[in-house]
Design an enzyme around this catalytic site. Structure first.
Site, PDB file in Angstrom:
ATOM      1  N   GLU A  53      -1.777 -14.681  -5.489  1.00  0.00           N
ATOM      2  CA  GLU A  53      -0.769 -15.043  -4.484  1.00  0.00           C
ATOM      3  C   GLU A  53       0.513 -15.493  -5.175  1.00  0.00           C
ATOM      4  O   GLU A  53       0.464 -16.231  -6.167  1.00  0.00           O
ATOM      5  CB  GLU A  53      -1.259 -16.188  -3.592  1.00  0.00           C
ATOM      6  N   ASP A 196      12.854   3.352   8.037  1.00  0.00           N
ATOM      7  CA  ASP A 196      11.468   3.515   7.594  1.00  0.00           C
ATOM      8  C   ASP A 196      11.365   4.915   7.004  1.00  0.00           C
ATOM      9  O   ASP A 196      11.417   5.915   7.727  1.00  0.00           O
ATOM     10  CB  ASP A 196      10.555   3.350   8.827  1.00  0.00           C
ATOM     11  N   THR A 222       5.778   3.784   3.041  1.00  0.00           N
ATOM     12  CA  THR A 222       4.418   3.794   2.516  1.00  0.00           C
ATOM     13  C   THR A 222       4.513   4.440   1.142  1.00  0.00           C
ATOM     14  O   THR A 222       5.544   5.011   0.785  1.00  0.00           O
ATOM     15  CB  THR A 222       3.457   4.622   3.390  1.00  0.00           C
ATOM     16  N   LYS A 225       2.291   9.032   0.990  1.00  0.00           N
ATOM     17  CA  LYS A 225       2.575  10.317   1.656  1.00  0.00           C
ATOM     18  C   LYS A 225       3.262  11.236   0.634  1.00  0.00           C
ATOM     19  O   LYS A 225       2.630  11.596  -0.352  1.00  0.00           O
ATOM     20  CB  LYS A 225       3.413  10.074   2.914  1.00  0.00           C
ATOM     21  N   ARG A 231      -2.734   4.355  -1.173  1.00  0.00           N
ATOM     22  CA  ARG A 231      -2.350   3.861   0.154  1.00  0.00           C
ATOM     23  C   ARG A 231      -1.690   2.504  -0.019  1.00  0.00           C
ATOM     24  O   ARG A 231      -2.254   1.611  -0.639  1.00  0.00           O
ATOM     25  CB  ARG A 231      -3.580   3.713   1.053  1.00  0.00           C
TER      26      ARG A 231
HETATM   27  N1  DSN Z   1      -0.548   8.155  10.256  1.00  0.00           N
HETATM   28  C1  DSN Z   1       0.741   8.384   9.648  1.00  0.00           C
HETATM   29  C2  DSN Z   1       1.269   9.734   9.986  1.00  0.00           C
HETATM   30  O1  DSN Z   1       0.457  10.617  10.052  1.00  0.00           O
HETATM   31  O2  DSN Z   1       2.456   9.924  10.160  1.00  0.00           O
HETATM   32  C3  DSN Z   1       1.736   7.332   9.942  1.00  0.00           C
HETATM   33  O3  DSN Z   1       1.255   6.342  10.730  1.00  0.00           O
END
Ligand code: DSN
Length: 414
Positions: A53, A196, A222, A225, A231
């Site tokens: 932390e 975002d 994120t 992707k 993740r």
């Molecule tokens: N589940 C992701 C997507 O497929 O875009 C984002 O939440």
């Protein structure tokens, strides 16, 4: 995985099954990808044992000499990649990252102007079923007939409602955003500008599309992707928001950061700084454009006019008289994975919408290029049109497996 194999056969078998599914399946879910074996090794490392932390140099527990090394590396690599003033690499994923920002900057009842879900926005951008929508007041903007965001309307609404945050970003929108317009509208109405970039972070990192970081006060993403990491989430911001964001991550929202995950983020960020990642990002866009062109040829209605990123949204219901869910199931049968998706102001229900969202980041990681994408578009059309013909579906499935085997994802995993 010899220990796991001996100790817990059920979990081992499920992992083996998933490995085979990933190796032999054509992954076209726009938000999915394959991490490198180095990222997997960092993710599976003993950093999972450690509580840390706080932040590098100011932790609450002892024994932090190595956690500080990896978190500092992750931060400096991310700063180099995105040219951000300040970065927090601890958010567990995208939804918490957005909630952390809202709770850092808003009071209950404050207004946020975000993109409507059916027009490409994300659940966490104010959909009524989410916690943020219960705490804050979200007003949602839409796209116009030409597939672009109507910035004039956006400005008009912003002037009228005076939101505290103007939020850009999406999960199924396929056009490039006008960062300058978002930022100037936010300035005019005294709002904080937020974007975002979860879906397009890898395209930005690979310089295939321009970097929004200089234009926005807050950037969330994120890491799993197009960025091709574990993740997780990250928040970038201007210096003046740094303290509020860090406090909102910890102790405001999360406890101990997942240090194995941060180690894997650091490995991914170094990979994304390599010249080969630029080639990857450019190829994603080339592949998506070929997919769009081919699907159009087969009579699919392309939403938002065209694609300028890594995915295509089609109105499968009006093009092929088949609902999104049924099309998704037909494609699953041939080993092609996509997701049903709402289209703007979808007349059908969200559980069985009109659209399909089809993305190419994962197949591009495998090394597939224009030639393979053309074949994939042909299979998508054939499988949907022959969805009741099991013999034809079996034949396509065999061809899909054959092509996937030519582009293996993990050569050393067993
Ligand atoms: N589940 C992701 C997507 O497929 O875009 C984002 O939440």
């Amino acid at each position: 995985m010899k220990n796991l194999k001996k100790q817990d056969r059920k979990i081992y078998n499920a992992i083996q099954g998933e490995l085979k599914r990933q190796q032999e399946g054509m992954e076209l879910i726009a938000s999915e990808n394959y991490v490198s074996e180095a990222v997997l090794e960092a993710l599976g490392s003993i950093f999972t044992n450690k509580y840390s932390e706080g932040y590098p140099g100011r932790r609450y527990y002892g024994g932090q000499e190595y956690t500080d090394v990896i978190e500092s590396l992750a931060i400096s690599r991310a700063k180099k990649l995105f040219r951000a003033d300040h970065i927090n690499v601890q958010p567990h994923s995208g939804a918490p990252a957005n909630m952390i920002v809202y709770s850092a900057l808003l009071e209950p009842g404050d207004k946020v102007l975000g993109m409507d879900l059916s027009h490409g926005g994300h659940l966490t951008h104010g959909h009524p079923v989410t916690l943020p929508a219960k705490i804050y007041k979200f007003i949602r903007y839409k796209t116009g007939r030409d597939g672009k965001i109507d910035y004039k309307e956006l400005e008009k609404v912003a002037k009228k409602i005076k939101p505290k945050i103007i939020l850009a970003g999406f999960s199924s929108y396929t056009r490039q955003l006008d960062y300058k317009k978002f930022s100037s509208i936010a300035k005019k109405v005294g709002a904080i500008s937020m974007i975002d970039i979860a879906h397009i972070a890898g395209l930005i990192a690979g310089r295939a599309i321009s970097n929004p970081v200089p234009y926005f006060d807050i950037v969330t993403t994120t890491t799993h992707k197009t960025l091709r990491g574990p993740r997780g989430g990250m928040i970038m911001c201007r210096k003046k928001f740094a303290k509020a964001i860090d406090k909102s991550v910890f102790p405001g929202f999360q406890g101990g950061p997942h240090m194995n995950n941060i180690a894997a983020k650091a490995v991914m960020l170094e990979e994304a700084l390599e010249p080969s990642f630029k080639k990857y990002a450019r190829q994603i866009i080339k592949n998506a454009k070929v997919l769009e062109k081919e699907l159009r040829k087969y009579g699919f209605k392309i939403m938002f006019g065209k694609t300028e990123n890594h995915m295509v949204l089609v109105d499968v219901f009006s093009s092929k008289e088949v609902a999104g869910k049924e099309a998704e199931v037909a494609l699953d049968k041939v080993g092609i994975t996509v997701n049903k998706n709402v289209i703007p102001d979808d007349p059908r229900s969200p559980m069985d919408p009109s659209g399909l969202r089809i993305g190419v980041p994962a197949v591009t990681t495998r090394g597939m290029k224009e030639k393979e994408i053309k074949k994939i578009a042909e299979w998508i059309n054939d499988a949907i049109e022959n969805r009741k013909n099991n013999k034809k579906l079996n034949q396509i499935h065999k061809e899909v497996i054959k092509l996937c085997k030519k582009f293996p994802i993990y050569k050393n995993l067993k």
